[in-house]
Write an enzyme that holds these catalytic residues in place. Sequence first.
Site, short mmCIF file in Angstrom:
data_model
loop_
_atom_site.label_atom_id
_atom_site.label_comp_id
_atom_site.label_asym_id
_atom_site.label_seq_id
_atom_site.Cartn_x
_atom_site.Cartn_y
_atom_site.Cartn_z
CG HIS A 257 4.72 -9.37 -0.62
ND1 HIS A 257 3.73 -9.83 0.22
CD2 HIS A 257 5.76 -10.23 -0.49
CE1 HIS A 257 4.17 -10.93 0.84
NE2 HIS A 257 5.40 -11.18 0.43
CG ASP B 203 -0.30 -0.21 2.53
OD1 ASP B 203 0.84 0.26 2.72
OD2 ASP B 203 -0.92 -0.85 3.41
P1 NAD Z 1 -3.11 -11.13 6.92
O1 NAD Z 1 -4.38 -10.48 6.45
O2 NAD Z 1 -2.90 -12.58 6.68
O3 NAD Z 1 -3.00 -10.92 8.48
C1 NAD Z 1 -3.28 -9.68 9.08
C2 NAD Z 1 -2.94 -9.79 10.55
O4 NAD Z 1 -3.11 -8.50 11.12
C3 NAD Z 1 -3.81 -10.76 11.34
O5 NAD Z 1 -2.97 -11.58 12.13
C4 NAD Z 1 -4.66 -9.83 12.21
O6 NAD Z 1 -4.94 -10.40 13.49
C5 NAD Z 1 -3.76 -8.63 12.35
N1 NAD Z 1 -4.44 -7.35 12.60
C6 NAD Z 1 -5.70 -6.97 12.26
N2 NAD Z 1 -5.93 -5.71 12.65
C7 NAD Z 1 -4.78 -5.26 13.23
C8 NAD Z 1 -4.39 -4.03 13.82
N3 NAD Z 1 -5.21 -2.99 13.89
N4 NAD Z 1 -3.12 -3.94 14.31
C9 NAD Z 1 -2.26 -5.00 14.26
N5 NAD Z 1 -2.59 -6.18 13.72
C10 NAD Z 1 -3.84 -6.31 13.22
O7 NAD Z 1 -1.92 -10.25 6.33
P2 NAD Z 1 -0.39 -10.56 6.10
O8 NAD Z 1 0.15 -11.36 7.23
O9 NAD Z 1 0.23 -9.27 5.76
O10 NAD Z 1 -0.32 -11.53 4.83
C11 NAD Z 1 -1.22 -11.49 3.79
C12 NAD Z 1 -0.66 -11.12 2.41
O11 NAD Z 1 -1.59 -10.25 1.77
C13 NAD Z 1 0.63 -10.40 2.42
O12 NAD Z 1 1.41 -11.06 1.49
C14 NAD Z 1 0.36 -8.98 1.93
O13 NAD Z 1 1.26 -8.63 0.90
C15 NAD Z 1 -1.00 -9.04 1.31
N6 NAD Z 1 -1.89 -7.90 1.71
C16 NAD Z 1 -1.40 -6.60 1.76
C17 NAD Z 1 -2.23 -5.54 2.19
C18 NAD Z 1 -1.68 -4.12 2.28
O14 NAD Z 1 -0.79 -3.75 1.52
N7 NAD Z 1 -2.17 -3.29 3.22
C19 NAD Z 1 -3.55 -5.81 2.54
C20 NAD Z 1 -4.02 -7.14 2.45
C21 NAD Z 1 -3.17 -8.18 2.05
#
Ligand code: NAD
Length: 227
Positions: free
Chosen positions: A106, A87
């Site tokens: 990524h 992001d």
């Molecule tokens: P994930 O969605 O698998 O896990 C998100 C984690 O964040 C969960 O363990 C959850 O409990 C925790 N979480 C939720 N709200 C939170 C908060 N306010 N503060 C702290 N933690 C919180 O995401 P991941 O582990 O990053 O892996 C998923 C893949 O998807 C990655 O490869 C990523 O590149 C991609 N992705 C990226 C984005 C982004 O760029 N923002 C968004 C979605 C997915």
Amino acid sequence: MLTGAGISAESGIPTFRDAQTGHWARFRPEDLASPPAYQRDPEMVWEWYAGRYRDVLAAQPNEGHRLLAELEAHKGAGFFLATQNVDGLHARAGSGTHGGTLVELHGNLLSARDEKTGEIFPLPAPEGLQTPPVSPNGNRMRPNIVWFGEYLPEAALNAAHQAFAGAEVALIIGTSGVVYPAAGLALEAMAEGATVIEINPDETELTPLLTFSLREKAGQGLRLLLE
Ligand code: NAD
């Protein structure tokens, strides 16, 4: 430091799990974010990424992103942040500009890659974005994202392994820890005797393996830790 989608949740960017709702929920990620999907239907894949690009530009970095940028300003060259997020919010909060290092493992939604030369160019503002975008060289560009079935950028990954293996303290923030290389980096730091702290409101698969966990959202957890 390693961050995942959770650190951007407070900016309104859905985590992977949250993204299972809405229009695109009926597509599996590997049906959009993979080389075969792009070969099949580049228009549709770009439509999806253009929507995500608009969403991340409309979002703002939150306290968690800001505190990590402040910590870098304090630590300088000893600070290393690897993010799985695409992001661009860490960079917008200033990470990587205060003497430390930011690596986006990524890739990034704000740029695209020339399909012939591999050069990376920033995307034009969403109003002027035509999909698929064309590079200044006149070639079609693909999203600058590491897709399912693709390798992570080698230099960024090597830098992350080196930083985690040599760390005294490592923070693992807002990641479910199941997607490679999150778990590997955390465990490498543990194996070398680092203190590894998870910040996550929920328990994860990494929780039992780390030094301790703060059951807080990213912003609040970082504030408590840094105080
Ligand atoms: P994930 O969605 O698998 O896990 C998100 C984690 O964040 C969960 O363990 C959850 O409990 C925790 N979480 C939720 N709200 C939170 C908060 N306010 N503060 C702290 N933690 C919180 O995401 P991941 O582990 O990053 O892996 C998923 C893949 O998807 C990655 O490869 C990523 O590149 C991609 N992705 C990226 C984005 C982004 O760029 N923002 C968004 C979605 C997915």
